[in-house]
Design a protein around this motif. Structure first.
Motif, PDB file in Angstrom:
ATOM      1  N   ILE A  34       7.819  -6.226   3.891  1.00 41.60           N
ATOM      2  CA  ILE A  34       6.875  -5.902   4.961  1.00 41.60           C
ATOM      3  C   ILE A  34       6.143  -7.158   5.409  1.00 41.60           C
ATOM      4  CG2 ILE A  34       4.786  -4.607   5.562  1.00 41.60           C
ATOM      5  CD1 ILE A  34       7.219  -2.854   5.205  1.00 41.60           C
ATOM      6  N   GLY A  35       5.939  -7.258   6.693  1.00 42.19           N
ATOM      7  CA  GLY A  35       5.150  -8.354   7.236  1.00 42.19           C
ATOM      8  C   GLY A  35       4.043  -7.825   8.128  1.00 42.19           C
ATOM      9  N   TRP A  36       2.909  -8.464   8.036  1.00 47.30           N
ATOM     10  CA  TRP A  36       1.827  -8.240   9.001  1.00 47.30           C
ATOM     11  C   TRP A  36       1.835  -9.424   9.963  1.00 47.30           C
ATOM     12  CZ3 TRP A  36      -1.069  -4.104  10.013  1.00 47.30           C
ATOM     13  CH2 TRP A  36      -1.217  -3.114   9.034  1.00 47.30           C
ATOM     14  N   GLU A  46       2.326 -14.323  15.471  1.00 50.70           N
ATOM     15  CA  GLU A  46       2.398 -15.138  14.272  1.00 50.70           C
ATOM     16  C   GLU A  46       2.357 -14.269  13.019  1.00 50.70           C
ATOM     17  OE1 GLU A  46      -0.947 -17.651  13.388  1.00 50.70           O
ATOM     18  OE2 GLU A  46      -2.425 -16.199  14.116  1.00 50.70           O
ATOM     19  N   ALA A  47       3.036 -14.751  11.996  1.00 45.38           N
ATOM     20  CA  ALA A  47       3.024 -14.055  10.712  1.00 45.38           C
ATOM     21  C   ALA A  47       1.701 -14.320  10.017  1.00 45.38           C
ATOM     22  CB  ALA A  47       4.185 -14.522   9.850  1.00 45.38           C
ATOM     23  N   VAL A  48       1.037 -13.265   9.615  1.00 47.34           N
ATOM     24  CA  VAL A  48      -0.233 -13.360   8.914  1.00 47.34           C
ATOM     25  C   VAL A  48      -0.020 -13.292   7.404  1.00 47.34           C
ATOM     26  CG1 VAL A  48      -2.466 -12.246   8.549  1.00 47.34           C
ATOM     27  CG2 VAL A  48      -1.482 -12.351  10.850  1.00 47.34           C
ATOM     28  N   VAL A  79       1.486   0.047   3.043  1.00 49.49           N
ATOM     29  CA  VAL A  79       1.091  -1.341   2.803  1.00 49.49           C
ATOM     30  C   VAL A  79      -0.277  -1.558   3.428  1.00 49.49           C
ATOM     31  CG1 VAL A  79       1.636  -3.760   3.277  1.00 49.49           C
ATOM     32  CG2 VAL A  79       3.461  -2.161   2.698  1.00 49.49           C
ATOM     33  N   TYR A  80      -1.126  -2.256   2.703  1.00 49.28           N
ATOM     34  CA  TYR A  80      -2.476  -2.520   3.172  1.00 49.28           C
ATOM     35  C   TYR A  80      -2.675  -4.012   3.425  1.00 49.28           C
ATOM     36  CZ  TYR A  80      -3.395   2.169   1.404  1.00 49.28           C
ATOM     37  OH  TYR A  80      -3.371   3.523   1.186  1.00 49.28           O
ATOM     38  N   LEU A  81      -3.581  -4.305   4.357  1.00 52.09           N
ATOM     39  CA  LEU A  81      -4.032  -5.673   4.567  1.00 52.09           C
ATOM     40  C   LEU A  81      -5.555  -5.655   4.541  1.00 52.09           C
ATOM     41  CD1 LEU A  81      -3.078  -8.596   5.145  1.00 52.09           C
ATOM     42  CD2 LEU A  81      -3.531  -8.119   7.578  1.00 52.09           C
ATOM     43  N   GLN A  82      -6.111  -6.128   3.438  1.00 49.16           N
ATOM     44  CA  GLN A  82      -7.564  -6.228   3.318  1.00 49.16           C
ATOM     45  C   GLN A  82      -7.994  -7.546   3.935  1.00 49.16           C
ATOM     46  OE1 GLN A  82      -9.911  -4.012   1.967  1.00 49.16           O
ATOM     47  NE2 GLN A  82     -11.371  -5.468   2.817  1.00 49.16           N
ATOM     48  N   TYR A  95       0.218  -6.077  13.922  1.00 48.77           N
ATOM     49  CA  TYR A  95       1.402  -5.248  13.787  1.00 48.77           C
ATOM     50  C   TYR A  95       1.949  -5.351  12.370  1.00 48.77           C
ATOM     51  CZ  TYR A  95       1.567  -5.735  18.917  1.00 48.77           C
ATOM     52  OH  TYR A  95       1.278  -5.734  20.256  1.00 48.77           O
ATOM     53  N   CYS A  96       2.462  -4.242  11.865  1.00 52.54           N
ATOM     54  CA  CYS A  96       3.244  -4.349  10.645  1.00 52.54           C
ATOM     55  C   CYS A  96       4.709  -4.126  10.997  1.00 52.54           C
ATOM     56  CB  CYS A  96       2.787  -3.365   9.568  1.00 52.54           C
ATOM     57  SG  CYS A  96       3.052  -1.628   9.927  1.00 52.54           S
ATOM     58  N   ALA A  97       5.575  -4.716  10.191  1.00 48.12           N
ATOM     59  CA  ALA A  97       7.006  -4.644  10.434  1.00 48.12           C
ATOM     60  C   ALA A  97       7.730  -4.520   9.096  1.00 48.12           C
ATOM     61  CB  ALA A  97       7.482  -5.878  11.188  1.00 48.12           C
TER      62      ALA A  97
END
Length: 126
Positions: A34-36, A46-48, A79-82, A95-97
């Motif tokens: 998974i990518g954010w 851009e990839a975070v 999937v989480y992004l804190q 975006y998540c992918a």
């Protein structure tokens, strides 16, 4: 139907926090990296942060290292992004992918991802 649904975006003051969620339906995330990613107006996507299929290996862009944390909860298929210590320059659509992967790596190339969510707006402003 395979889909990713992001949530958790919003307006926050500089220094504040948000937690983004990326919920998968129709497929198990444990086979997917998974990518954010984020895209601000007039800028390239851009990839975070990225995480491998197993959830044990992660990558962060230099601009967010030490402030953002990615995590994968297989039981929740999410999937989480804190995001902590947010800055105005973090303002973007996030975006998540998902990328099916037979290898246990993470990927920063947006073109390599198979499935994308609709995006969630994050605005950091006082």
């Amino acid at each position: 139907q395979l889909q990713l649904v992001e949530s958790g975006g919003g307006l926050v003051q500089p220094g504040g926090s948000l937690r983004l969620s990326c919920a998968a339906s129709g497929f198990p995330l444990n086979y997917y990296a998974i990518g954010w990613f984020r895209q601000a107006p007039g800028k390239e996507r851009e990839a975070v942060s990225c995480i491998n299929r197993g959830g044990g290996s992660t990558h962060y862009a230099d601009s967010v290292k030490g402030r953002f944390t990615i995590s994968k909860v297989h039981a929740e298929n999410t999937v989480y992004l804190q995001m902590n210590s947010l800055k105005p320059e973090d303002t973007a659509v996030y975006y998540c992918a998902a990328k099916w992967s037979s290898l246990n790596g993470w990927y920063t190339d947006a073109a390599s991802y198979d499935l994308w969510g609709q995006g969630t707006q994050v605005t950091v402003s006082s």
